[in-house]
Design a protein around this motif. Structure first.
Motif, mmCIF file in Angstrom:
data_model
loop_
_atom_site.group_PDB
_atom_site.id
_atom_site.type_symbol
_atom_site.label_atom_id
_atom_site.label_comp_id
_atom_site.label_asym_id
_atom_site.label_seq_id
_atom_site.Cartn_x
_atom_site.Cartn_y
_atom_site.Cartn_z
ATOM 1 N N HIS A 123 0.835 -1.202 0.000
ATOM 2 C CA HIS A 123 0.000 0.000 0.000
ATOM 3 C C HIS A 123 0.873 1.257 0.000
ATOM 4 N N HIS A 124 1.852 1.271 0.888
ATOM 5 C CA HIS A 124 2.757 2.416 0.983
ATOM 6 C C HIS A 124 3.459 2.657 -0.350
ATOM 7 N N PHE A 125 3.946 1.595 -0.969
ATOM 8 C CA PHE A 125 4.671 1.711 -2.232
ATOM 9 C C PHE A 125 3.763 2.250 -3.337
ATOM 10 N N MET A 126 2.530 1.774 -3.396
ATOM 11 C CA MET A 126 1.614 2.225 -4.444
ATOM 12 C C MET A 126 1.368 3.727 -4.329
ATOM 13 N N VAL A 139 -6.485 -1.985 -5.738
ATOM 14 C CA VAL A 139 -5.605 -1.570 -4.643
ATOM 15 C C VAL A 139 -5.380 -2.730 -3.678
ATOM 16 N N GLU A 140 -6.473 -3.383 -3.272
ATOM 17 C CA GLU A 140 -6.342 -4.482 -2.317
ATOM 18 C C GLU A 140 -5.788 -5.744 -2.983
ATOM 19 N N GLY A 141 -6.203 -6.012 -4.208
ATOM 20 C CA GLY A 141 -5.700 -7.189 -4.902
ATOM 21 C C GLY A 141 -4.218 -7.088 -5.205
ATOM 22 N N PHE A 142 -3.749 -5.895 -5.543
ATOM 23 C CA PHE A 142 -2.327 -5.660 -5.787
ATOM 24 C C PHE A 142 -1.523 -5.959 -4.521
ATOM 25 N N SER A 200 -10.476 -10.085 -4.954
ATOM 26 C CA SER A 200 -9.573 -9.044 -5.458
ATOM 27 C C SER A 200 -8.212 -9.642 -5.790
ATOM 28 N N TRP A 201 -7.714 -10.506 -4.897
ATOM 29 C CA TRP A 201 -6.445 -11.196 -5.175
ATOM 30 C C TRP A 201 -6.553 -12.023 -6.453
#
Length: 509
Positions: A123-126, A139-142, A200-201
């Motif tokens: 999350h932080h990296f995105m 967002v969550e699947g990534f 999502s995954w």
């Protein structure tokens, strides 16, 4: 008033780990870790995070400098709730505010795997390296997709499954795909929330599985940014309806098509420098307050925490961590003169410490805002924030406070000051107030595409609708100023940069 962003991972708390007696700190190029564990355990976690960061940077083609992320490994839900009041089932969370950015992880849950920590860091990296408009499922699947990487020897396996997510997919009830494509997690109970994360995954895994599907995902995201309907974007990118996608995903998961992928482990060829130090004896009593101060203490906790910090610090009168935490709390919520004395003693021993210089600047900034403040207070604040910036060019808090100490508004700000606001937005796009100010400058300069990239995640934020409304207003200004027929800086008809590319397939799970 404190304003921050929190991503919370809900999960079962795992078996208790045995108590450990000594706190340590591990600093590496991109992280600062704190944990009540052995040197080898903390060093291993630091190395894993560095390899993980290098993997994401390589796949996202990003070499953008960023502040070091502080990660606290704490002991159970009571410790997690000392920093922020979160649900009792929380196993870790990530927070970003103009006070600082940190991840707080339950070491009891984390001891059996790195998925919680990797999910939070993704999350932080995105936010840091890939700011843009994304649907919640992506967002969550990534984050789920990359949270399950496995490290062994000189390589990294990518695309493994989480047992919990696999169980939800294979044995649990699915949410309607239209709900996943067009909504977030708000309003879902625990079972439905687990299904949302699992689907999502699976969506990300499916779209990353072949070059053709990656191109379809790129087209989906482009269509979504034009008109945020997941159903319409899916039809435009793949020709499928939500029901057809559901059938396709069931075939994918049940047909043995789930392949993992492999990449080289960076540390095998070039291990990053990691310095592990034993922390002062006060750490067990002070570290949670240090973490809370780093991300901002909620208003109703400030005075109670100040009293508790004072009581704890009295037990360690010469301890540098206790002095630092007490000075931080006093300058914000208590006796500024006491903070001055403590900071002067600490700076005498560590004159090049950027955080101490920043706190000294904060002391003068608070003094400058008080009634009857001396005329020199603002200038002194500016001086100390400038020193902190020189000692650590990625210290975004010192940068924004430096601008604040100049007592100007955006309309009258110099170009140099405006440059600093943009720089702060590059260093900490996760912090809403910083991104909004940077976007205003970019819009005035006509850099509409960069402004849109900063604003897009804020507009999609489901947790703060007033913030989303403010960001949306600025986004409309940016969109109105940009030449017609342009999407993300590229002419209509040309695909924008695709999602994080997956390495070549290696094997099957």
């Amino acid at each position: 008033m404190w304003r921050g962003i929190a991503f919370v991972i809900i999960g079962w708390l795992l078996a208790l780990a045995p108590a450990r007696a000594e706190w340590r700190r591990a600093e590496s190029p991109s992280f600062v870790l704190y944990g009540n564990m052995s040197e080898s355990q903390l060093r291993e976690r630091s190395l894993l995070l560095e390899d993980f960061d290098r993997l994401l940077r390589r796949l996202a083609s990003s070499d953008r400098p960023a502040p070091k992320l502080h990660v606290y490994f704490v002991d159970g839900i009571a410790d997690l709730r000392m920093v922020r009041e979160v649900p009792m089932s929380t196993a870790g969370y990530y927070m970003a505010s103009d006070d600082g950015i940190a991840a707080i992880v339950d070491a009891r849950a984390e001891s059996r795997g790195t998925e919680i920590l990797f999910h939070e860091y993704t999350h932080h990296f995105m936010w840091q390296h890939m700011p843009n408009t994304y649907p919640t499922w992506y967002v969550e699947g990534f984050a789920e997709y990359f949270s399950t990487v496995r490290f062994s020897g000189d390589h990294i396996d990518i695309g493994n499954y989480s047992r919990g997510r696999a169980s939800s997919i294979l044995d649990g009830a699915w949410l309607p795909m239209e709900r996943v494509l067009n909504g977030g997690t708000d309003g879902l109970n625990a079972e439905a929330g687990a299904a949302y994360y699992a689907q999502s995954w699976l969506l990300v895994h499916y779209f990353y599985s072949t070059p053709e599907r990656q191109r379809a995902l790129s087209q989906f995201l482009r269509a979504f940014r034009r008109s945020p309907s997941g159903t319409d974007a899916l039809l435009a990118a793949t020709g499928m309806t939500p029901d057809a996608l559901t059938r396709e995903l069931r075939r994918y998961i049940q047909g043995g098509q789930i392949a993992y992928r492999q990449a080289q482990r960076a540390s095998a060829a070039a291990p990053p420098p990691i310095v592990v130090t034993t922390m002062p004896t006060s750490t067990g009593d002070m570290i949670l307050y240090e973490a809370a101060l780093r991300v901002g203490i909620a208003e109703d906790r400030r005075q109670p925490y100040l009293q508790r910090i004072r009581a704890a610090a009295r037990r360690y009168p010469e301890d540098p961590l206790a002095m630092r935490v007490l000075a931080h709390a006093e300058l914000l919520y208590g006796d500024g003169a006491s903070a001055d004395r403590l900071l002067d003693r600490l700076l005498a021993s560590a004159p090049n410490d950027a955080d101490l210089m920043y706190l000294k600047g904060m002391r003068y900034l608070a003094l400058a805002k008080a009634d009857g403040a001396p005329e020199s207070a603002s200038a002194s604040a500016t001086l100390w924030f400038g020193r902190a910036r020189a000692a650590d060019p990625t210290h975004f808090q010192a940068l924004i406070r430096y601008v604040e100490s100049l007592h100007g508004d955006l309309a009258s700000a110099s170009e140099e000051t405006r440059d600093l606001l943009v720089r702060a937005g590059q260093l900490a796009p996760q912090v809403a107030s910083i991104s909004l100010n940077a976007a205003r400058v970019l819009i005035e300069r006509g850099d509409y595409d960069e402004a849109l990239r900063l604003l897009a995640p804020l507009v999609a934020n489901p947790h703060d609708r007033s913030l989303a409304a403010a960001a949306n207003e600025l986004m409309q200004q940016a969109a109105g100023g940009r030449p017609r027929g342009m999407i993300e800086g590229k002419p209509d008809g040309e695909a924008p940069p695709g999602p994080t590319p997956a390495p070549a397939p290696h094997g099957t799970e």
